[in-house]
Motif scaffolding. Structure first.
Motif, short mmCIF file in Angstrom:
data_model
loop_
_atom_site.label_atom_id
_atom_site.label_comp_id
_atom_site.label_asym_id
_atom_site.label_seq_id
_atom_site.Cartn_x
_atom_site.Cartn_y
_atom_site.Cartn_z
N PHE A 198 -24.35 -21.80 -24.28
CA PHE A 198 -24.56 -22.00 -25.57
C PHE A 198 -23.03 -21.56 -26.54
O PHE A 198 -23.24 -20.68 -27.18
N LYS A 199 -22.11 -22.33 -26.17
CA LYS A 199 -20.94 -21.85 -26.79
C LYS A 199 -20.47 -23.07 -27.47
O LYS A 199 -19.19 -22.85 -28.22
N THR A 200 -20.60 -24.27 -27.33
CA THR A 200 -20.08 -25.44 -27.95
C THR A 200 -21.09 -26.30 -28.59
O THR A 200 -22.26 -25.90 -28.56
N VAL A 201 -20.64 -27.18 -29.55
CA VAL A 201 -21.52 -27.81 -30.39
C VAL A 201 -22.12 -28.74 -29.47
O VAL A 201 -23.52 -29.31 -29.83
N GLY A 202 -21.74 -29.28 -28.40
CA GLY A 202 -22.33 -30.08 -27.45
C GLY A 202 -23.44 -29.46 -26.91
O GLY A 202 -24.68 -30.21 -26.50
N GLU A 203 -23.31 -28.34 -26.30
CA GLU A 203 -24.25 -27.56 -25.63
C GLU A 203 -25.60 -27.28 -26.80
O GLU A 203 -26.75 -27.22 -26.54
N ALA A 204 -25.10 -26.99 -28.16
CA ALA A 204 -26.15 -26.68 -28.99
C ALA A 204 -27.12 -27.96 -29.31
O ALA A 204 -28.37 -27.84 -29.49
N ASN A 253 -32.00 -31.44 -28.50
CA ASN A 253 -32.53 -32.57 -28.00
C ASN A 253 -33.50 -32.32 -26.60
O ASN A 253 -34.63 -32.93 -26.59
N ARG A 254 -33.13 -31.31 -25.77
CA ARG A 254 -33.94 -30.92 -24.83
C ARG A 254 -35.26 -30.52 -25.30
O ARG A 254 -36.28 -30.91 -24.75
N GLU A 264 -30.84 -39.64 -25.77
CA GLU A 264 -30.23 -40.60 -24.89
C GLU A 264 -28.72 -40.74 -25.39
O GLU A 264 -27.94 -41.53 -24.87
N ILE A 265 -28.47 -40.18 -26.37
CA ILE A 265 -27.08 -40.30 -26.93
C ILE A 265 -25.94 -39.49 -25.74
O ILE A 265 -24.93 -39.71 -25.80
N GLU A 266 -26.56 -38.66 -25.06
CA GLU A 266 -25.95 -38.16 -23.86
C GLU A 266 -25.66 -38.91 -22.73
O GLU A 266 -24.94 -38.62 -21.81
N PRO A 281 -25.58 -42.84 -22.95
CA PRO A 281 -25.85 -44.18 -23.84
C PRO A 281 -25.86 -45.30 -23.14
O PRO A 281 -26.48 -46.43 -23.33
N ARG A 282 -25.25 -45.47 -21.97
CA ARG A 282 -25.07 -46.68 -20.96
C ARG A 282 -26.49 -46.84 -19.95
O ARG A 282 -26.30 -47.82 -19.43
N GLU A 283 -27.30 -46.14 -19.93
CA GLU A 283 -28.51 -46.15 -18.75
C GLU A 283 -29.03 -47.15 -18.96
O GLU A 283 -29.37 -47.82 -18.12
N GLU A 284 -29.77 -47.50 -20.40
CA GLU A 284 -30.34 -48.67 -20.71
C GLU A 284 -29.76 -50.06 -20.33
O GLU A 284 -30.23 -50.79 -19.67
#
Length: 439
Positions: free
Chosen positions: A135-141, A146-147, A424-426, A428-431
């Protein structure tokens, strides 16, 4: 390059890097204009994250774009290079720079500033690397937000009690600022979100805080820490003191008190350690692995090398024998002194010491809830929450960001916060990938 040009290289674009660059481009504007000086910042990201706002971003009170500051916009007179420094050769005054893409290269400098900050301090716990998130980056937050919401969706869409219980059990390891604020904000958001799920209730959510010591939030003092503990437990949060995480393989949490349970969300906030770049070179280190730094923020035993922030062991002159704590309060103030001392070095003037008596701390515990201990004044509840927001608003760099943060808060007064997962933004290519492989 003109041999008369003095190159100032700043390793790290966090608090120290940004604020040092800001002050240098202001105070050295004559030298920058004439070409006598040039400044470079190296950082993997093109922005500085205002970390005290990460819990609010995770809870949906703030847009993630509003808790970051673009380096290139803030520092138009500074060259920004995105990548990492993998080696420092101060004896030769060069660094090995690994850009985001392409081969590494050697960059020379005249003055170096080590401002690479810290990374999560982990332990060799089975399963930690695979099952937990920091919990140190905006990506982790944002990934954590989302999780949590996606797990609400999962639990509401199944009748399997084991799947539901695992999905709705959330564990945070570490009772300092990051852990307590993250857990409190997410629990607050969860209480709002659960009302929209037909088969879920607040009683079905389990929030667990695991702390190795006998107190939480040591930064606000024993009295306010004890008050916070009472408040968290009154909200139904399980706070396990003097307890260690022994294992979390496959999400199976094993604690030192003997308890075992399943959890799909494990957040690790149990401390930080200096960035690995501190060890990647010939700069001296102290007993904690930080760059050994003098009160003038120069690297001990060297010339033309400075350090500040989490990566540096800076003596606390207001508390002899101790070091400055690794927090934003010191980092921002150290950057000012560091920049002034670099200007003095360039202009052949004496340097000054860094001295700042710790003012205290404020923490948010969810909407309209907080705790504070500032200059001996102890507050909790709504007044502390208001102080928390006011203080951090004053510290966010640029008027642009201040206005955007206030706009987010103002809208939150009139509209309910968003409680939708965009996980899904994490990936995005899966679909698209699935559609392409099925023809």
């Amino acid at each position: 390059m003109d041999h008369k040009t003095k190159h100032i290289l700043i390793v790290g674009g966090g608090y120290v890097g940004l604020y040092t660059g800001l002050r240098l481009q202001h105070r050295l504007r004559r030298e920058l204009r004439s070409g006598e000086v040039r400044i470079t910042i190296i950082d993997p990201q093109s922005y500085m994250t205002y970390q005290p706002f990460l819990p609010e971003a995770a809870a949906g009170n703030l847009s993630p774009r509003h808790v970051v500051t673009p380096l290139r916009r803030m520092l138009p007179k500074v060259r920004i290079l995105n990548g990492r420094v993998t080696k420092v050769h101060h004896a030769e005054k060069t660094v090995t720079f690994q850009p985001a893409a392409g081969p590494s290269e050697e960059l020379s400098y005249d003055i170096i500033v080590m401002a690479a900050g810290s990374v999560s301090r982990t332990l060799p716990i089975p399963g930690l690397a695979d099952a937990a998130i920091g919990f140190k980056t905006v990506g982790e937050a944002i990934a954590l937000r989302n999780r949590v919401l996606a797990l609400f969706d999962r639990a509401d869409s199944t009748d399997d009690e084991q799947v539901r219980r695992r999905a709705l059990t959330f564990v945070v390891v570490g009772g300092g600022f990051a852990g307590v604020e993250a857990l409190a904000e997410l629990e607050d958001m969860g209480r709002d979100a659960v009302r929209y799920y037909e088969s879920l209730s607040e009683d079905g959510l389990r929030w667990v805080l695991v702390e190795a010591s006998d107190r939480i939030l040591p930064e606000v003092g024993p009295e306010m820490g004890a008050w916070t503990l009472e408040q968290l437990r009154a909200r139904g949060i399980e706070v396990k003191m003097r307890t260690l995480l022994k294992s979390c393989e496959g999400g199976r949490v094993v604690l030192s008190d003997g308890e075992t349970f399943e959890s799909a969300t494990i957040v690790w906030t149990a401390g930080v350690k200096p960035s690995p770049v501190a060890h990647a070179g010939d700069l001296p280190l102290d007993e904690r692995g930080r760059i050994k730094t003098s009160p003038r923020l120069t690297v001990v035993g060297t010339r033309d090398a400075f350090a500040a922030g989490d990566v540096a062991g800076v003596p606390d002159l207001t508390n002899p024998g101790q070091y400055c704590a690794p927090n934003a309060q010191h980092a921002v103030r150290q950057a000012k002194v560091l920049a002034d001392n670099i200007v003095s070095t360039v202009r052949g003037r004496p340097l000054r010491d860094y001295r700042h008596r710790y003012a205290g701390s404020v923490a948010g515990l969810g909407l309209h809830k907080g705790v504070a201990n500032v200059y001996g004044i102890k507050l909790h509840g709504l007044p502390a929450w208001f102080m928390h927001r006011t203080y951090h608003l004053s510290r966010v760099p640029t008027l642009n960001r201040k206005v955007r943060v206030v706009a987010d808060w103002t809208l939150a007064l009139f509209f309910k916060r968003e409680t939708v997962s965009l996980g899904e933004i994490e990936s995005p290519r899966e679909e698209f990938r699935a559609a392409a492989t099925t023809g």
